[in-house]
Design an enzyme around this catalytic site. Structure first.
Site, PDB file in Angstrom:
ATOM      1  N   HIS A 134     -93.782 -64.561  34.025  1.00  0.00           N
ATOM      2  CA  HIS A 134     -94.033 -63.225  34.328  1.00  0.00           C
ATOM      3  C   HIS A 134     -92.675 -62.667  34.564  1.00  0.00           C
ATOM      4  O   HIS A 134     -92.108 -62.874  35.696  1.00  0.00           O
ATOM      5  CB  HIS A 134     -94.940 -63.376  35.915  1.00  0.00           C
ATOM      6  CG  HIS A 134     -95.135 -61.772  36.152  1.00  0.00           C
ATOM      7  ND1 HIS A 134     -96.338 -61.722  36.772  1.00  0.00           N
ATOM      8  CD2 HIS A 134     -94.432 -60.794  35.878  1.00  0.00           C
ATOM      9  CE1 HIS A 134     -96.447 -60.312  37.165  1.00  0.00           C
ATOM     10  NE2 HIS A 134     -95.330 -59.678  36.793  1.00  0.00           N
ATOM     11  N   GLU A 160    -102.112 -56.895  42.269  1.00  0.00           N
ATOM     12  CA  GLU A 160    -100.795 -56.499  43.116  1.00  0.00           C
ATOM     13  C   GLU A 160    -100.941 -55.675  43.979  1.00  0.00           C
ATOM     14  O   GLU A 160    -101.129 -55.992  45.315  1.00  0.00           O
ATOM     15  CB  GLU A 160     -99.797 -56.186  42.016  1.00  0.00           C
ATOM     16  CG  GLU A 160     -98.410 -55.874  42.335  1.00  0.00           C
ATOM     17  CD  GLU A 160     -97.344 -55.488  41.365  1.00  0.00           C
ATOM     18  OE1 GLU A 160     -97.753 -54.858  40.481  1.00  0.00           O
ATOM     19  OE2 GLU A 160     -96.179 -55.568  41.831  1.00  0.00           O
ATOM     20  N   ASP A 180     -90.561 -61.802  38.089  1.00  0.00           N
ATOM     21  CA  ASP A 180     -90.895 -60.479  37.672  1.00  0.00           C
ATOM     22  C   ASP A 180     -89.822 -59.489  37.433  1.00  0.00           C
ATOM     23  O   ASP A 180     -89.809 -59.487  36.234  1.00  0.00           O
ATOM     24  CB  ASP A 180     -91.515 -59.839  39.136  1.00  0.00           C
ATOM     25  CG  ASP A 180     -92.546 -58.682  38.789  1.00  0.00           C
ATOM     26  OD1 ASP A 180     -92.774 -58.403  37.530  1.00  0.00           O
ATOM     27  OD2 ASP A 180     -93.102 -57.994  39.898  1.00  0.00           O
ATOM     28  N   ASP A 181     -88.944 -58.795  38.172  1.00  0.00           N
ATOM     29  CA  ASP A 181     -87.810 -58.144  38.043  1.00  0.00           C
ATOM     30  C   ASP A 181     -86.643 -58.485  38.490  1.00  0.00           C
ATOM     31  O   ASP A 181     -86.167 -57.800  39.616  1.00  0.00           O
ATOM     32  CB  ASP A 181     -87.916 -56.781  38.137  1.00  0.00           C
ATOM     33  CG  ASP A 181     -89.377 -56.103  37.561  1.00  0.00           C
ATOM     34  OD1 ASP A 181     -89.369 -55.834  36.350  1.00  0.00           O
ATOM     35  OD2 ASP A 181     -90.466 -56.099  38.066  1.00  0.00           O
ATOM     36  N   HIS A 189    -101.622 -57.220  34.298  1.00  0.00           N
ATOM     37  CA  HIS A 189    -101.299 -57.242  35.955  1.00  0.00           C
ATOM     38  C   HIS A 189    -102.731 -56.568  36.673  1.00  0.00           C
ATOM     39  O   HIS A 189    -103.072 -55.697  36.305  1.00  0.00           O
ATOM     40  CB  HIS A 189    -100.204 -55.950  36.156  1.00  0.00           C
ATOM     41  CG  HIS A 189     -98.788 -56.515  35.867  1.00  0.00           C
ATOM     42  ND1 HIS A 189     -98.282 -57.031  34.725  1.00  0.00           N
ATOM     43  CD2 HIS A 189     -97.564 -56.517  36.597  1.00  0.00           C
ATOM     44  CE1 HIS A 189     -97.118 -57.537  34.510  1.00  0.00           C
ATOM     45  NE2 HIS A 189     -96.672 -57.203  35.772  1.00  0.00           N
ATOM     46  N   HIS A 204     -90.406 -59.258  33.479  1.00  0.00           N
ATOM     47  CA  HIS A 204     -90.048 -58.102  32.579  1.00  0.00           C
ATOM     48  C   HIS A 204     -88.515 -58.070  32.071  1.00  0.00           C
ATOM     49  O   HIS A 204     -87.592 -57.854  33.040  1.00  0.00           O
ATOM     50  CB  HIS A 204     -90.471 -56.610  33.369  1.00  0.00           C
ATOM     51  CG  HIS A 204     -91.890 -56.702  33.942  1.00  0.00           C
ATOM     52  ND1 HIS A 204     -92.873 -56.222  33.293  1.00  0.00           N
ATOM     53  CD2 HIS A 204     -92.352 -57.423  35.037  1.00  0.00           C
ATOM     54  CE1 HIS A 204     -94.083 -56.387  33.870  1.00  0.00           C
ATOM     55  NE2 HIS A 204     -93.674 -57.026  34.841  1.00  0.00           N
TER      56      HIS A 204
HETATM   57  N1  ADE Z   1     -93.284 -53.498  35.504  1.00  0.00           N
HETATM   58  C1  ADE Z   1     -92.134 -53.977  36.015  1.00  0.00           C
HETATM   59  N2  ADE Z   1     -92.443 -54.793  36.959  1.00  0.00           N
HETATM   60  C2  ADE Z   1     -93.832 -54.517  37.469  1.00  0.00           C
HETATM   61  C3  ADE Z   1     -94.671 -54.798  38.414  1.00  0.00           C
HETATM   62  N3  ADE Z   1     -94.222 -55.689  39.436  1.00  0.00           N
HETATM   63  N4  ADE Z   1     -95.784 -54.448  38.671  1.00  0.00           N
HETATM   64  C4  ADE Z   1     -96.217 -53.521  37.594  1.00  0.00           C
HETATM   65  N5  ADE Z   1     -95.651 -52.887  36.453  1.00  0.00           N
HETATM   66  C5  ADE Z   1     -94.392 -53.638  36.523  1.00  0.00           C
HETATM   67 ZN    ZN Z   2     -94.795 -57.602  36.731  1.00  0.00          ZN
END
Ligand code: ADE
Ligand code: ZN
Length: 339
Positions: free
Chosen positions: A17, A200, A278-279, A197, A19
Protein backbone atom coordinates in the site's frame (compact mmCIF):
# COMPACT_ATOMS: atom_id res chain seq x y z
CA UNK A 1 12.60 -7.70 24.45
CA UNK A 2 12.26 -4.55 22.37
CA UNK A 3 12.80 -4.95 18.66
CA UNK A 4 15.66 -2.83 17.36
CA UNK A 5 15.65 -0.66 14.25
CA UNK A 6 18.67 -2.38 12.78
CA UNK A 7 16.91 -5.74 12.88
CA UNK A 8 13.76 -4.25 11.33
CA UNK A 9 15.87 -2.64 8.62
CA UNK A 10 17.47 -6.00 7.73
CA UNK A 11 14.18 -7.87 7.60
CA UNK A 12 13.16 -8.62 3.99
CA UNK A 13 9.95 -6.63 3.58
CA UNK A 14 6.99 -6.40 1.18
CA UNK A 15 5.02 -3.18 0.59
CA UNK A 16 1.41 -3.49 -0.62
CA UNK A 17 0.00 0.00 0.00
CA UNK A 18 2.07 2.84 -1.37
CA UNK A 19 0.95 5.77 -3.51
CA UNK A 20 3.85 6.75 -5.76
CA UNK A 21 2.65 10.37 -5.72
CA UNK A 22 2.82 10.14 -1.93
CA UNK A 23 6.52 9.29 -2.05
CA UNK A 24 7.38 12.71 -3.53
CA UNK A 25 9.86 14.16 -1.03
CA UNK A 26 9.98 17.99 -0.78
CA UNK A 27 13.57 18.02 -2.11
CA UNK A 28 12.51 16.28 -5.34
CA UNK A 29 9.39 18.48 -5.49
CA UNK A 30 11.63 21.56 -5.58
CA UNK A 31 13.99 20.00 -8.12
CA UNK A 32 11.13 19.10 -10.47
CA UNK A 33 9.45 22.49 -9.99
CA UNK A 34 12.68 24.18 -11.05
CA UNK A 35 13.20 21.81 -13.98
CA UNK A 36 9.64 22.41 -15.21
CA UNK A 37 9.54 26.15 -14.43
CA UNK A 38 6.66 25.72 -11.96
CA UNK A 39 6.24 28.14 -9.05
CA UNK A 40 5.54 26.44 -5.73
CA UNK A 41 3.55 28.16 -2.99
CA UNK A 42 6.55 27.52 -0.68
CA UNK A 43 10.05 29.05 -0.52
CA UNK A 44 11.91 26.25 1.25
CA UNK A 45 11.83 22.53 1.91
CA UNK A 46 11.35 23.34 5.62
CA UNK A 47 8.24 25.38 4.83
CA UNK A 48 6.82 22.45 2.89
CA UNK A 49 7.43 20.06 5.79
CA UNK A 50 5.82 22.54 8.20
CA UNK A 51 2.70 22.53 6.02
CA UNK A 52 2.39 18.76 6.53
CA UNK A 53 0.12 18.93 9.53
CA UNK A 54 -3.25 17.37 8.82
CA UNK A 55 -6.46 16.94 10.79
CA UNK A 56 -8.11 14.52 8.37
CA UNK A 57 -7.79 12.78 4.99
CA UNK A 58 -9.15 15.71 2.94
CA UNK A 59 -6.64 18.14 4.52
CA UNK A 60 -3.87 15.87 3.32
CA UNK A 61 -5.34 15.20 -0.13
CA UNK A 62 -5.51 18.94 -0.89
CA UNK A 63 -1.74 19.26 -0.36
CA UNK A 64 -0.95 15.91 -2.00
CA UNK A 65 -2.72 16.82 -5.26
CA UNK A 66 -1.00 20.22 -5.26
CA UNK A 67 2.40 18.52 -4.84
CA UNK A 68 1.74 16.27 -7.85
CA UNK A 69 1.53 19.34 -10.13
CA UNK A 70 5.34 19.28 -10.53
CA UNK A 71 5.15 15.94 -12.38
CA UNK A 72 4.92 16.66 -16.09
CA UNK A 73 7.19 14.57 -18.33
CA UNK A 74 8.16 10.90 -18.40
CA UNK A 75 11.48 11.52 -16.66
CA UNK A 76 9.65 13.12 -13.71
CA UNK A 77 7.63 9.95 -13.17
CA UNK A 78 10.78 7.89 -13.55
CA UNK A 79 12.66 10.00 -10.98
CA UNK A 80 9.74 9.85 -8.53
CA UNK A 81 9.48 6.07 -8.78
CA UNK A 82 13.24 5.55 -8.76
CA UNK A 83 13.66 7.60 -5.57
CA UNK A 84 11.06 5.39 -3.87
CA UNK A 85 12.74 2.21 -5.08
CA UNK A 86 16.15 3.39 -3.86
CA UNK A 87 14.58 3.84 -0.44
CA UNK A 88 13.13 0.32 -0.70
CA UNK A 89 16.60 -1.02 -1.54
CA UNK A 90 18.09 0.76 1.50
CA UNK A 91 15.40 -0.72 3.76
CA UNK A 92 15.43 -4.26 2.30
CA UNK A 93 11.98 -4.03 0.76
CA UNK A 94 12.14 -6.87 -1.78
CA UNK A 95 8.67 -6.73 -3.36
CA UNK A 96 6.36 -3.74 -3.94
CA UNK A 97 2.85 -3.22 -5.32
CA UNK A 98 2.62 0.55 -5.78
CA UNK A 99 -0.47 2.57 -6.69
CA UNK A 100 -0.57 5.40 -9.16
CA UNK A 101 -3.39 7.90 -9.75
CA UNK A 102 -3.53 8.54 -13.52
CA UNK A 103 -6.43 11.00 -13.25
CA UNK A 104 -4.33 13.37 -11.13
CA UNK A 105 -2.11 13.76 -14.17
CA UNK A 106 -4.36 13.25 -17.19
CA UNK A 107 -6.72 15.96 -15.84
CA UNK A 108 -3.73 18.36 -16.11
CA UNK A 109 -3.05 17.39 -19.71
CA UNK A 110 -0.29 14.82 -19.07
CA UNK A 111 -0.72 11.76 -21.32
CA UNK A 112 -1.55 8.43 -19.63
CA UNK A 113 1.36 6.85 -21.51
CA UNK A 114 3.83 9.43 -20.18
CA UNK A 115 2.90 8.52 -16.59
CA UNK A 116 2.90 4.78 -17.14
CA UNK A 117 6.13 4.66 -19.14
CA UNK A 118 8.10 6.64 -16.56
CA UNK A 119 6.87 4.47 -13.70
CA UNK A 120 7.34 1.16 -15.57
CA UNK A 121 10.87 1.99 -16.67
CA UNK A 122 11.90 2.63 -13.06
CA UNK A 123 10.22 -0.60 -11.88
CA UNK A 124 12.08 -2.52 -14.61
CA UNK A 125 15.41 -0.94 -13.62
CA UNK A 126 14.85 -1.79 -9.94
CA UNK A 127 14.12 -5.40 -10.87
CA UNK A 128 17.44 -5.59 -12.70
CA UNK A 129 19.62 -3.51 -10.39
CA UNK A 130 18.16 -4.30 -6.96
CA UNK A 131 16.21 -7.53 -7.50
CA UNK A 132 13.03 -5.76 -6.30
CA UNK A 133 9.97 -7.43 -7.84
CA UNK A 134 6.82 -5.39 -8.41
CA UNK A 135 3.20 -5.36 -9.55
CA UNK A 136 1.61 -2.03 -10.44
CA UNK A 137 -1.94 -1.04 -9.42
CA UNK A 138 -3.89 1.78 -11.10
CA UNK A 139 -6.28 3.66 -8.80
CA UNK A 140 -9.46 5.52 -9.68
CA UNK A 141 -10.15 8.72 -7.75
CA UNK A 142 -13.45 8.09 -5.98
CA UNK A 143 -14.38 11.78 -5.70
CA UNK A 144 -14.60 11.84 -9.52
CA UNK A 145 -17.39 10.26 -11.59
CA UNK A 146 -17.99 6.70 -12.72
CA UNK A 147 -17.76 8.03 -16.28
CA UNK A 148 -14.28 9.45 -15.63
CA UNK A 149 -13.18 6.10 -14.17
CA UNK A 150 -14.46 4.29 -17.29
CA UNK A 151 -12.50 6.73 -19.48
CA UNK A 152 -9.35 6.02 -17.46
CA UNK A 153 -9.84 2.27 -17.76
CA UNK A 154 -10.18 2.70 -21.54
CA UNK A 155 -6.89 4.64 -21.61
CA UNK A 156 -5.20 1.80 -19.73
CA UNK A 157 -6.46 -0.95 -22.06
CA UNK A 158 -3.49 -0.90 -24.47
CA UNK A 159 -1.10 -1.25 -21.51
CA UNK A 160 -2.67 -4.01 -19.45
CA UNK A 161 0.54 -6.04 -19.56
CA UNK A 162 2.02 -3.42 -17.21
CA UNK A 163 -0.86 -3.29 -14.70
CA UNK A 164 -1.97 -6.15 -12.41
CA UNK A 165 -5.06 -4.53 -11.00
CA UNK A 166 -7.18 -1.53 -10.19
CA UNK A 167 -7.76 0.23 -6.88
CA UNK A 168 -9.93 3.00 -5.43
CA UNK A 169 -8.57 5.94 -3.45
CA UNK A 170 -9.06 9.65 -2.56
CA UNK A 171 -11.82 11.14 -0.34
CA UNK A 172 -13.72 8.25 1.23
CA UNK A 173 -16.59 9.89 3.13
CA UNK A 174 -19.75 9.95 1.00
CA UNK A 175 -18.04 8.02 -1.82
CA UNK A 176 -19.06 4.36 -1.33
CA UNK A 177 -17.30 1.60 -3.26
CA UNK A 178 -20.54 0.58 -5.03
CA UNK A 179 -20.38 3.85 -7.01
CA UNK A 180 -17.72 2.01 -9.03
CA UNK A 181 -19.28 -1.48 -9.24
CA UNK A 182 -19.67 -1.38 -13.01
CA UNK A 183 -16.16 -0.04 -13.65
CA UNK A 184 -14.66 -2.73 -11.43
CA UNK A 185 -16.76 -5.40 -13.18
CA UNK A 186 -15.35 -4.22 -16.50
CA UNK A 187 -11.81 -4.24 -15.06
CA UNK A 188 -12.29 -7.84 -13.89
CA UNK A 189 -13.57 -8.80 -17.35
CA UNK A 190 -10.31 -7.42 -18.70
CA UNK A 191 -8.42 -9.78 -16.39
CA UNK A 192 -7.46 -7.22 -13.76
CA UNK A 193 -7.50 -7.92 -10.02
CA UNK A 194 -9.19 -5.44 -7.70
CA UNK A 195 -8.41 -3.73 -4.38
CA UNK A 196 -10.03 -0.71 -2.70
CA UNK A 197 -9.46 1.75 0.11
CA UNK A 198 -12.28 1.18 2.58
CA UNK A 199 -12.79 1.71 6.30
CA UNK A 200 -10.02 4.31 6.63
CA UNK A 201 -12.33 7.24 7.49
CA UNK A 202 -15.43 5.66 5.99
CA UNK A 203 -17.71 3.17 7.80
CA UNK A 204 -17.30 -0.60 8.09
CA UNK A 205 -20.19 -0.88 5.58
CA UNK A 206 -17.82 0.31 2.86
CA UNK A 207 -15.61 -2.70 3.58
CA UNK A 208 -18.59 -4.98 3.03
CA UNK A 209 -19.47 -3.37 -0.31
CA UNK A 210 -15.84 -3.39 -1.44
CA UNK A 211 -15.89 -7.16 -0.83
CA UNK A 212 -19.40 -7.89 -2.14
CA UNK A 213 -19.66 -5.44 -5.04
CA UNK A 214 -16.06 -4.82 -6.12
CA UNK A 215 -14.82 -8.39 -5.37
CA UNK A 216 -11.56 -7.10 -3.97
CA UNK A 217 -8.54 -9.31 -3.29
CA UNK A 218 -7.73 -7.16 -0.26
CA UNK A 219 -8.84 -4.03 1.58
CA UNK A 220 -6.62 -0.96 1.82
CA UNK A 221 -6.66 0.34 5.43
CA UNK A 222 -9.81 -1.37 6.75
CA UNK A 223 -9.09 -0.43 10.36
CA UNK A 224 -12.73 0.48 11.02
CA UNK A 225 -13.62 -3.21 10.52
CA UNK A 226 -13.21 -3.54 14.27
CA UNK A 227 -16.56 -1.69 14.67
CA UNK A 228 -18.46 -4.63 13.08
CA UNK A 229 -18.12 -8.02 14.77
CA UNK A 230 -19.61 -10.01 11.90
CA UNK A 231 -17.25 -8.30 9.45
CA UNK A 232 -14.31 -9.18 11.67
CA UNK A 233 -15.39 -12.84 11.66
CA UNK A 234 -15.69 -12.74 7.87
CA UNK A 235 -12.23 -11.19 7.41
CA UNK A 236 -10.69 -13.79 9.73
CA UNK A 237 -12.50 -16.77 8.21
CA UNK A 238 -11.81 -15.78 4.60
CA UNK A 239 -8.31 -14.41 5.21
CA UNK A 240 -9.21 -11.09 3.54
CA UNK A 241 -6.00 -9.06 3.91
CA UNK A 242 -5.93 -5.49 5.24
CA UNK A 243 -3.09 -3.23 4.10
CA UNK A 244 -2.74 -1.13 7.25
CA UNK A 245 -0.65 2.05 7.35
CA UNK A 246 0.20 2.97 10.96
CA UNK A 247 1.99 6.30 10.48
CA UNK A 248 -0.64 7.42 7.97
CA UNK A 249 -3.42 6.60 10.43
CA UNK A 250 -1.92 8.73 13.19
CA UNK A 251 -0.95 11.61 10.86
CA UNK A 252 -4.52 11.72 9.50
CA UNK A 253 -6.03 11.38 12.98
CA UNK A 254 -7.74 8.03 12.31
CA UNK A 255 -6.11 7.15 15.65
CA UNK A 256 -5.08 9.95 18.01
CA UNK A 257 -1.96 8.15 19.21
CA UNK A 258 0.05 5.22 17.91
CA UNK A 259 -0.48 3.57 21.30
CA UNK A 260 -4.20 3.37 20.39
CA UNK A 261 -3.59 1.64 17.06
CA UNK A 262 -5.41 -1.70 16.76
CA UNK A 263 -3.14 -3.46 14.23
CA UNK A 264 -1.54 -5.85 16.72
CA UNK A 265 -4.87 -6.58 18.38
CA UNK A 266 -6.25 -7.52 14.96
CA UNK A 267 -3.16 -9.64 14.29
CA UNK A 268 -3.76 -11.54 17.52
CA UNK A 269 -7.45 -11.98 16.61
CA UNK A 270 -6.33 -13.72 13.41
CA UNK A 271 -6.87 -10.98 10.81
CA UNK A 272 -4.41 -10.98 7.89
CA UNK A 273 -3.09 -7.47 8.66
CA UNK A 274 0.03 -6.09 6.94
CA UNK A 275 2.26 -3.03 7.49
CA UNK A 276 2.66 -0.35 4.80
CA UNK A 277 3.65 3.29 4.44
CA UNK A 278 0.84 4.80 2.24
CA UNK A 279 2.37 8.25 1.52
CA UNK A 280 5.78 8.15 3.20
CA UNK A 281 6.96 11.62 2.11
CA UNK A 282 3.94 13.15 3.86
CA UNK A 283 3.59 10.93 6.91
CA UNK A 284 7.11 10.77 8.29
CA UNK A 285 8.38 7.39 7.27
CA UNK A 286 8.84 4.44 4.94
CA UNK A 287 8.51 0.73 5.80
CA UNK A 288 11.16 0.50 8.51
CA UNK A 289 9.82 3.61 10.29
CA UNK A 290 6.32 2.12 10.32
CA UNK A 291 7.60 -1.09 11.93
CA UNK A 292 9.70 0.96 14.38
CA UNK A 293 6.59 2.95 15.39
CA UNK A 294 4.82 -0.33 16.24
CA UNK A 295 7.79 -1.54 18.27
CA UNK A 296 8.04 1.73 20.20
CA UNK A 297 4.37 2.42 20.84
CA UNK A 298 2.80 -1.05 20.90
CA UNK A 299 5.72 -3.21 22.09
CA UNK A 300 5.59 -5.29 18.91
CA UNK A 301 7.69 -8.43 19.33
CA UNK A 302 10.03 -9.96 16.73
CA UNK A 303 7.55 -12.81 16.31
CA UNK A 304 4.75 -10.36 15.58
CA UNK A 305 6.93 -8.52 13.04
CA UNK A 306 7.62 -11.80 11.25
CA UNK A 307 3.93 -12.74 11.27
CA UNK A 308 3.02 -9.32 9.83
CA UNK A 309 5.61 -9.83 7.13
CA UNK A 310 4.43 -13.34 6.29
CA UNK A 311 0.90 -11.92 6.02
CA UNK A 312 2.23 -9.46 3.42
CA UNK A 313 3.72 -12.32 1.41
CA UNK A 314 0.39 -14.20 1.60
CA UNK A 315 -1.57 -11.06 0.62
CA UNK A 316 0.71 -10.09 -2.25
CA UNK A 317 -0.12 -10.48 -5.91
CA UNK A 318 3.35 -11.88 -6.65
CA UNK A 319 3.73 -15.27 -8.36
CA UNK A 320 3.76 -18.34 -6.11
CA UNK A 321 7.42 -18.81 -7.02
CA UNK A 322 8.31 -15.28 -5.91
CA UNK A 323 6.32 -15.71 -2.69
CA UNK A 324 8.32 -18.86 -1.93
CA UNK A 325 11.58 -17.00 -2.60
CA UNK A 326 10.63 -14.27 -0.14
CA UNK A 327 9.58 -16.80 2.51
CA UNK A 328 12.96 -18.47 2.04
CA UNK A 329 14.71 -15.12 2.59
CA UNK A 330 12.85 -14.87 5.89
CA UNK A 331 13.75 -18.45 6.81
CA UNK A 332 17.42 -17.67 6.11
CA UNK A 333 17.54 -15.09 8.87
CA UNK A 334 19.61 -16.40 11.78
CA UNK A 335 17.38 -18.23 14.28
CA UNK A 336 17.42 -15.46 16.89
CA UNK A 337 16.37 -13.01 14.21
CA UNK A 338 13.55 -15.12 12.86
CA UNK A 339 11.43 -14.68 15.96
N1 ADE B 1 -4.47 8.82 -1.74
C1 ADE B 1 -3.25 8.88 -1.23
N2 ADE B 1 -3.25 8.48 0.04
C2 ADE B 1 -4.52 8.17 0.36
C3 ADE B 1 -5.17 7.68 1.52
N3 ADE B 1 -4.51 7.45 2.66
N4 ADE B 1 -6.50 7.48 1.48
C4 ADE B 1 -7.17 7.71 0.36
N5 ADE B 1 -6.62 8.16 -0.76
C5 ADE B 1 -5.30 8.37 -0.76
ZN1 ZN C 1 -3.67 4.81 0.56
Amino acid sequence: MTVDKNWLDKLPKVELHLHLEGSLEPELMFELAQRNAITLPFDTVEQVRQAYSFSNLQDFLDIYYQGANVLLVEQDFYDLTWAYLQKCHEQNVVHVEPFFDPQTHTDRGVAFETVLNGISRALDDARLQFGISSQLIMCFLRHLSEEAAFATLAQAEPFLDKIIGVGLDSSERGQPPEKFSRVFAKARELGLLTVAHAGEEGPADYIWTAIDDLKVSRIDHGVRASEDASLMSYLIEHRVPLTVCPLSNTRLCVFEEMSQHTILKMLEQGVCVTVNSDDPAYFGGYMTENFVALAESLNMTEQQAIRLLKNSVEASLASEQRKQQILEMIALLPADERG
